[in-house]
Design an enzyme around this catalytic site. Sequence first.
Site, PDB file in Angstrom:
ATOM      1  N   CYS A   1      81.118  66.407  29.273  1.00 50.48           N
ATOM      2  CA  CYS A   1      81.911  65.732  30.309  1.00 50.48           C
ATOM      3  C   CYS A   1      81.154  65.404  31.599  1.00 50.48           C
ATOM      4  O   CYS A   1      81.519  64.424  32.269  1.00 50.48           O
ATOM      5  CB  CYS A   1      83.192  66.497  30.616  1.00 50.48           C
ATOM      6  SG  CYS A   1      82.932  68.191  31.141  1.00 50.48           S
TER       7      CYS A   1
ATOM      8  N   ARG B   1      72.022  72.071  22.134  1.00 50.92           N
ATOM      9  CA  ARG B   1      71.770  73.332  22.836  1.00 50.92           C
ATOM     10  C   ARG B   1      70.650  74.059  22.135  1.00 50.92           C
ATOM     11  O   ARG B   1      70.658  74.171  20.899  1.00 50.92           O
ATOM     12  CB  ARG B   1      73.008  74.228  22.823  1.00 50.92           C
ATOM     13  CG  ARG B   1      74.074  73.624  23.646  1.00 50.92           C
ATOM     14  CD  ARG B   1      75.216  74.566  23.920  1.00 50.92           C
ATOM     15  NE  ARG B   1      76.182  73.788  24.686  1.00 50.92           N
ATOM     16  CZ  ARG B   1      77.348  74.205  25.114  1.00 50.92           C
ATOM     17  NH1 ARG B   1      77.714  75.436  24.872  1.00 50.92           N
ATOM     18  NH2 ARG B   1      78.146  73.423  25.797  1.00 50.92           N
TER      19      ARG B   1
ATOM     20  N   GLU C   1      69.711  76.957  20.870  1.00 47.01           N
ATOM     21  CA  GLU C   1      70.404  78.213  20.556  1.00 47.01           C
ATOM     22  C   GLU C   1      69.403  79.330  20.294  1.00 47.01           C
ATOM     23  O   GLU C   1      68.216  79.080  20.092  1.00 47.01           O
ATOM     24  CB  GLU C   1      71.296  78.017  19.323  1.00 47.01           C
ATOM     25  CG  GLU C   1      72.586  77.265  19.604  1.00 47.01           C
ATOM     26  CD  GLU C   1      73.582  78.064  20.444  1.00 47.01           C
ATOM     27  OE1 GLU C   1      73.349  79.266  20.694  1.00 47.01           O
ATOM     28  OE2 GLU C   1      74.595  77.468  20.858  1.00 47.01           O
TER      29      GLU C   1
ATOM     30  N   ARG D   1      76.792  77.672  14.407  1.00 40.65           N
ATOM     31  CA  ARG D   1      75.905  77.846  15.569  1.00 40.65           C
ATOM     32  C   ARG D   1      74.695  76.953  15.377  1.00 40.65           C
ATOM     33  O   ARG D   1      73.768  77.297  14.668  1.00 40.65           O
ATOM     34  CB  ARG D   1      75.474  79.312  15.706  1.00 40.65           C
ATOM     35  CG  ARG D   1      74.615  79.556  16.943  1.00 40.65           C
ATOM     36  CD  ARG D   1      74.412  81.034  17.205  1.00 40.65           C
ATOM     37  NE  ARG D   1      75.674  81.702  17.523  1.00 40.65           N
ATOM     38  CZ  ARG D   1      76.266  81.644  18.714  1.00 40.65           C
ATOM     39  NH1 ARG D   1      75.719  80.965  19.689  1.00 40.65           N
ATOM     40  NH2 ARG D   1      77.407  82.263  18.925  1.00 40.65           N
TER      41      ARG D   1
ATOM     42  N   GLU E   1      85.295  65.309  23.211  1.00 44.15           N
ATOM     43  CA  GLU E   1      85.509  65.880  24.547  1.00 44.15           C
ATOM     44  C   GLU E   1      86.673  65.138  25.209  1.00 44.15           C
ATOM     45  O   GLU E   1      86.643  63.913  25.363  1.00 44.15           O
ATOM     46  CB  GLU E   1      84.234  65.738  25.378  1.00 44.15           C
ATOM     47  CG  GLU E   1      84.360  66.198  26.813  1.00 44.15           C
ATOM     48  CD  GLU E   1      84.190  67.704  27.014  1.00 44.15           C
ATOM     49  OE1 GLU E   1      84.112  68.454  26.011  1.00 44.15           O
ATOM     50  OE2 GLU E   1      84.148  68.134  28.181  1.00 44.15           O
TER      51      GLU E   1
ATOM     52  N   ASP F   1      89.743  79.937  25.570  1.00 44.53           N
ATOM     53  CA  ASP F   1      89.000  79.727  24.321  1.00 44.53           C
ATOM     54  C   ASP F   1      89.931  79.932  23.142  1.00 44.53           C
ATOM     55  O   ASP F   1      90.785  80.829  23.165  1.00 44.53           O
ATOM     56  CB  ASP F   1      87.881  80.776  24.189  1.00 44.53           C
ATOM     57  CG  ASP F   1      86.565  80.296  24.768  1.00 44.53           C
ATOM     58  OD1 ASP F   1      86.493  79.139  25.217  1.00 44.53           O
ATOM     59  OD2 ASP F   1      85.620  81.102  24.768  1.00 44.53           O
TER      60      ASP F   1
ATOM     61  N   GLU G   1      84.738  81.079  18.222  1.00 42.70           N
ATOM     62  CA  GLU G   1      85.309  80.172  19.216  1.00 42.70           C
ATOM     63  C   GLU G   1      85.152  78.759  18.677  1.00 42.70           C
ATOM     64  O   GLU G   1      84.039  78.321  18.431  1.00 42.70           O
ATOM     65  CB  GLU G   1      84.556  80.339  20.535  1.00 42.70           C
ATOM     66  CG  GLU G   1      85.084  79.457  21.622  1.00 42.70           C
ATOM     67  CD  GLU G   1      84.000  79.001  22.578  1.00 42.70           C
ATOM     68  OE1 GLU G   1      83.076  79.777  22.869  1.00 42.70           O
ATOM     69  OE2 GLU G   1      84.078  77.827  22.999  1.00 42.70           O
TER      70      GLU G   1
ATOM     71  N   ASN H   1      87.984  74.811  23.290  1.00 36.63           N
ATOM     72  CA  ASN H   1      88.469  75.377  24.547  1.00 36.63           C
ATOM     73  C   ASN H   1      89.315  74.360  25.314  1.00 36.63           C
ATOM     74  O   ASN H   1      89.306  73.170  25.006  1.00 36.63           O
ATOM     75  CB  ASN H   1      87.307  75.876  25.413  1.00 36.63           C
ATOM     76  CG  ASN H   1      86.299  74.789  25.744  1.00 36.63           C
ATOM     77  OD1 ASN H   1      86.577  73.597  25.651  1.00 36.63           O
ATOM     78  ND2 ASN H   1      85.108  75.193  26.134  1.00 36.63           N
TER      79      ASN H   1
ATOM     80  N   CYS I   1      89.129  69.693  31.142  1.00 35.68           N
ATOM     81  CA  CYS I   1      88.484  69.149  29.948  1.00 35.68           C
ATOM     82  C   CYS I   1      88.719  70.092  28.771  1.00 35.68           C
ATOM     83  O   CYS I   1      89.077  71.254  28.954  1.00 35.68           O
ATOM     84  CB  CYS I   1      86.996  68.906  30.161  1.00 35.68           C
ATOM     85  SG  CYS I   1      86.010  70.396  30.324  1.00 35.68           S
TER      86      CYS I   1
ATOM     87  N   ARG J   1      82.564  73.517  14.328  1.00 40.55           N
ATOM     88  CA  ARG J   1      83.308  74.773  14.472  1.00 40.55           C
ATOM     89  C   ARG J   1      84.663  74.703  13.775  1.00 40.55           C
ATOM     90  O   ARG J   1      85.097  75.655  13.142  1.00 40.55           O
ATOM     91  CB  ARG J   1      83.496  75.098  15.961  1.00 40.55           C
ATOM     92  CG  ARG J   1      82.174  75.376  16.677  1.00 40.55           C
ATOM     93  CD  ARG J   1      81.841  76.827  16.584  1.00 40.55           C
ATOM     94  NE  ARG J   1      80.541  77.167  17.116  1.00 40.55           N
ATOM     95  CZ  ARG J   1      80.338  77.866  18.233  1.00 40.55           C
ATOM     96  NH1 ARG J   1      81.359  78.265  18.961  1.00 40.55           N
ATOM     97  NH2 ARG J   1      79.126  78.189  18.606  1.00 40.55           N
TER      98      ARG J   1
END
Length: 512
Positions: free
Chosen positions: A313, A343, A345, A354, A362, A429, A442, A445, A471, A478
Amino acid sequence: MQVHFTLKASVQLSAIISPDFEDIIRKAAEEANNVIFRKGVPSGIDDSEIGRITGITVKENYIEITIESGTYTRVHDALFRFRKYLAQILGKYRVGVRGIEVHSYDITATLDSGVPVPNLSKLPFVKSARNDENKLIISLSLSASDLENKVPDRILRLIEEKAEASQYGGKGEHWDLIFESEQKNRSKKENPTDEMLAKGWIKHGLSRGQWIYGPEAVRLFRAFERLVMEKIIGPLGFTEMIFPKLVPWEVWMKSGHAKGVYPEIYYVSVPKTRDPLFWEEVSDYFKVTGEVPVDLIRDKIDGPIGGLCYAQCPSFWPFLQGETLTNDCLPAKIFDRSGTSHRYESGGIHGIERVDEFHRIEILWLGTPEETVAIAESLHEAYKKVFIEIMELDWRCARVTPWFMAQEGLLGDVKETGTGCCSSIGTTDYEAFLPYNETWLEFQNVSINGDKYPKGFNVKIQSGSECWSGCSGIGLERWTAAFLAQKGLDMAGWPELIKEYAGREKSVFKFC
Ligand code: SER
Ligand code: ZN
């Protein structure tokens, strides 16, 4: 934490002044100590906490001055207030007040017991930092404009943040359960990544934490996307936009990510020039050796200029930067599903839950605080319905450290101001139970981010009302990991609507 500041500086004058002025200047210093430095200080504050001139000497065309303070009218504020006052007084005698030269600036911070002494030696402006048990003594090297830019306040804030972080260190992130669904059959099942790999639904990409999703996996991604569009995004009236996926530092400076995202981002660099001749040796090296000369490339690129999309975002906000929004366009409800997030990780082998490269829808909204909260609540209700009635998931949700704090490297929580799932600033979450390893994942969110983004990007509302935003990130990997972990890869065990949206299993490739 107790703090003591000592500043030594000289104030230049436009002319050499006679010793008679000494008295006038001393009186000015007294007036400053007794009146001017006390302006804005709440009553009852101990004198030693308030800025005061503790030494003043007049020398030809400059004044040597020592100021000490605690946290009220800090020495640099006191110095500028005094200069202004002095200019008024000396102006009457046609003597002008010129520049300021800072000779020394020392901070002594007494840390609360148990707080480890932070290492500040690598900080800009820090000449020396040493400690005497829990007393931290820092000498800064600053110019007058650094004082004007409030550098000492930022250094102090940093010390406070480090102290707070060390207090939270052992506790980890905040986590408070707020809802738990009806428990489903939790009997041991397979890890869906292993199953998908075995069936050829997905294969490892060649980059770290990256997958190539085959048609069988993608039809599930698209089924979830359709579900989100038809049951959440559509009915709640969100409109599609496309946010950039390369994020320059300027965005992260305003979003707060510049405070702490460094260990987790994929950095982006650019060529120093597009001249093919400049790059010829790189191409030639590869042609001859079959290796890409990474060190040579490193010399030929500029940057990094920023990183790949991380939180999704923040890149939207330059669209509104500096604008005042009409009342009638609010609340504004939008979403982006135009690209990947990245990311760096933690290492090791992980499944699709992951990954370094992931796909997320988003959702973003903004308006008055009331509007922002109301939308978060309606989103929460819509999600709840989908998870319970359509996906039949075993899930729960919890109030956690807000994502925007976690991503700035801050632990803890903002102060709770409401009681509902999504009624105050912070992050909720949503977690799904994974029967194969009996942990919770998770998978999305919902957050109310308060005025953080409108403030950071200078966005206002015509009515003058405070502007808030929220957001919600829906991670497709996931969702898939959670769903398959509970329902298995066999469509026979899937809820009706997911079966319908996913369509028939269709494989394109067959491997010999
Ligand atoms: N931007 C939020 C996050 O990064 C929601 O996706 O968690
Ligand atoms: Zn977000």
